[in-house]
Scaffold this active site. Structure first.
Site, PDB file in Angstrom:
ATOM      1  N   ARG A  28       0.882  -1.185   0.000  1.00  0.00           N
ATOM      2  CA  ARG A  28       0.000   0.000   0.000  1.00  0.00           C
ATOM      3  C   ARG A  28       0.905   1.218   0.000  1.00  0.00           C
ATOM      4  NH1 ARG A  28      -5.328   1.438   3.477  1.00  0.00           N
ATOM      5  NH2 ARG A  28      -6.114   0.034   1.883  1.00  0.00           N
ATOM      6  N   GLN A  42      -9.860  -3.970  -3.816  1.00  0.00           N
ATOM      7  CA  GLN A  42     -11.180  -3.504  -3.401  1.00  0.00           C
ATOM      8  C   GLN A  42     -12.207  -3.797  -4.493  1.00  0.00           C
ATOM      9  OE1 GLN A  42     -11.988  -1.820  -0.307  1.00  0.00           O
ATOM     10  NE2 GLN A  42     -13.969  -2.498  -1.060  1.00  0.00           N
ATOM     11  N   ARG A  50     -13.205  -8.814   1.087  1.00  0.00           N
ATOM     12  CA  ARG A  50     -11.775  -8.541   0.857  1.00  0.00           C
ATOM     13  C   ARG A  50     -10.959  -9.794   1.169  1.00  0.00           C
ATOM     14  NH1 ARG A  50      -9.968  -3.302   1.199  1.00  0.00           N
ATOM     15  NH2 ARG A  50      -8.008  -4.245   0.527  1.00  0.00           N
ATOM     16  N   ASP A  98     -17.349   6.833  -2.053  1.00  0.00           N
ATOM     17  CA  ASP A  98     -16.125   6.753  -1.243  1.00  0.00           C
ATOM     18  C   ASP A  98     -15.938   8.119  -0.591  1.00  0.00           C
ATOM     19  OD1 ASP A  98     -13.698   5.933  -0.157  1.00  0.00           O
ATOM     20  OD2 ASP A  98     -12.574   6.059  -2.041  1.00  0.00           O
ATOM     21  N   CYS A 108     -16.348   1.355   0.218  1.00  0.00           N
ATOM     22  CA  CYS A 108     -15.187   0.531   0.590  1.00  0.00           C
ATOM     23  C   CYS A 108     -14.820   0.679   2.067  1.00  0.00           C
ATOM     24  CB  CYS A 108     -13.999   0.877  -0.302  1.00  0.00           C
ATOM     25  SG  CYS A 108     -13.403   2.570  -0.092  1.00  0.00           S
ATOM     26  N   HIS A 116      -7.137   0.815  -6.550  1.00  0.00           N
ATOM     27  CA  HIS A 116      -7.342  -0.075  -5.402  1.00  0.00           C
ATOM     28  C   HIS A 116      -7.969  -1.365  -5.956  1.00  0.00           C
ATOM     29  CE1 HIS A 116      -7.633  -1.399  -1.408  1.00  0.00           C
ATOM     30  NE2 HIS A 116      -8.490  -0.549  -0.895  1.00  0.00           N
TER      31      HIS A 116
HETATM   32  N1   CP Z   1     -11.246  -0.304   2.167  1.00  0.00           N
HETATM   33  C1   CP Z   1      -9.996  -0.326   2.647  1.00  0.00           C
HETATM   34  O1   CP Z   1      -9.028  -0.512   1.896  1.00  0.00           O
HETATM   35  O2   CP Z   1      -9.880  -0.141   3.981  1.00  0.00           O
HETATM   36  P1   CP Z   1      -8.525   0.096   4.805  1.00  0.00           P
HETATM   37  O3   CP Z   1      -7.965   1.407   4.359  1.00  0.00           O
HETATM   38  O4   CP Z   1      -8.924   0.096   6.241  1.00  0.00           O
HETATM   39  O5   CP Z   1      -7.572  -1.014   4.495  1.00  0.00           O
HETATM   40  N1  NVA Z   2     -10.051   6.596  -1.578  1.00  0.00           N
HETATM   41  C1  NVA Z   2      -9.699   6.205  -0.235  1.00  0.00           C
HETATM   42  C2  NVA Z   2      -9.889   4.737  -0.042  1.00  0.00           C
HETATM   43  C3  NVA Z   2      -9.575   4.209   1.317  1.00  0.00           C
HETATM   44  C4  NVA Z   2      -9.702   2.730   1.408  1.00  0.00           C
HETATM   45  C5  NVA Z   2      -8.270   6.595   0.051  1.00  0.00           C
HETATM   46  O1  NVA Z   2      -7.409   6.444  -0.824  1.00  0.00           O
HETATM   47  O2  NVA Z   2      -7.993   7.075   1.148  1.00  0.00           O
END
Ligand code: CP
Ligand code: NVA
Length: 315
Positions: free
Chosen positions: A101, A131, A291, A223, A263, A128
């Site tokens: 990440r 997701q 997930r 989101d 998400c 993502h």
């Molecule tokens: N939806 C998602 O990726 O959640 P987190 O940021 O908690 O991993």
């Molecule tokens: N769009 C959001 C998703 C979090 C899971 C972010 O990048 O923070």
């Protein structure tokens, strides 16, 4: 050639369908699964906070008999303490896959270019894709087939939107985005998604009217207005997105069987009304659970593809 999962369309349409079949099987068979990742180690690296991604990846690996090594970037210093390409080469000597990440898609690409093991995008500024797998698994649980279904994305044309555009198009869905001016999904992603949609019988529609996007939709998804790393813009974004909340009124325009997806993490009273996310159409906790199942399937696709069978063959 080492296969990676950096963008949702790193899977071909038939591979995506096979991965989703496998994810559904994992959900049904939880607790009785073969140890398909036995003897394999996976590094799970985070440059940003996480609840779902961290827990679901670690558990996915462990439940399939593998060894999960969770490392915060603060320890590694990716690209600061050490060149990204050196980290990739070192990790490739230890583990069988790297899940990352990161703030920038370019960092994932750099890592993948030097790694000799698969790299998985666990969220970047741009995509993502894990997701999107869980989201489509959730849609399938409610609407059976994906092809021909309509998904309305309300809000930011962000990382999650990009991956859903691509994966939805690859699944033959009609994906509509309604975004505030200046927050459209990236044109290159829209172009790729449109090509996939044309090949699969779906369509992509990008606009600025939430009501038009939501009307008769099978799925309404949104989101946060401010993604991780954009905190400095949050006041301006709150203003720009003020008319893009998913409300009961907006949901009422959708199909009577429509589901609501997010998400998570969510901000009730901003991008979604509490009555929607906590209401009967909401499937957000199924999404979060999925997930786990979807990530088991993508890890198997990359590391032990033989257990999934031929792409396109129903599991
Ligand atoms: N939806 C998602 O990726 O959640 P987190 O940021 O908690 O991993
Ligand atoms: N769009 C959001 C998703 C979090 C899971 C972010 O990048 O923070």
């Amino acid at each position: 050639m080492t296969r990676h999962f950096l963008r949702a369309d790193d899977l071909a349409a038939d591979e995506l369908a096979t991965v989703l079949d496998r994810a559904a099987r994992h959900k049904t068979d939880r607790g009785r699964q073969a140890a398909t990742l036995a003897g394999k180690a996976v590094a799970v690296v985070f440059e940003k906070p996480s609840l779902r991604t961290r827990m679901s990846f670690e558990l996915a690996i462990v439940e399939l008999g593998g060894h999960a090594m969770k490392i915060d970037d603060v320890e590694i210093g990716l690209g600061r303490r050490e060149a990204i390409s050196d980290v990739a080469k070192v990790m490739s000597r230890y583990v069988d896959a790297i899940v990352l990440r990161t703030f920038a898609q370019a960092r994932l690409e750099e890592l993948a270019a030097a790694a000799t093991v698969p790299v998985v995008n666990a969220l970047s500024d741009h995509e993502h894709p894990c997701q999107a797998l869980a989201d489509l698994q959730t849609v399938r649980e409610n609407h059976d087939k994906l092809a021909g279904r309509t998904l309305a994305w309300i809000g930011d044309g962000n990382n999650v939107a990009h991956s859903l555009l691509l994966a939805g198009a690859l699944s033959g869905m009609h994906v509509r985005v309604a975004h505030p001016e200046g927050h459209a999904p990236e044109q290159a992603v829209v172009d790729r998604a449109s090509q996939h949609a044309a090949a699969m019988g779906g369509s992509i529609t990008i606009g600025t009217d939430p009501a038009a996007a939501a009307t008769d939709a099978d799925v309404v998804s949104t989101d946060v207005w401010t993604s991780m790393g954009q905190e400095g813009e949050s006041d301006a974004r709150r203003q720009a997105f003020a008319t893009f909340q998913v409300t009961d009124e907006l949901m009422a325009l959708a199909d009577s069987e429509a589901i609501f997806l997010h998400c998570l993490p969510a901000h009730r009273g901003e991008e979604v009304a509490g009555t929607v996310i906590d209401g009967p159409a909401s499937r957000v906790f199924d999404q979060a659970e999925n997930r786990l199942h979807a990530q088991k399937a993508i890890l198997e696709h990359l590391l032990v593809p033989e257990v999934l069978g031929e792409p396109g063959a129903a599991a």
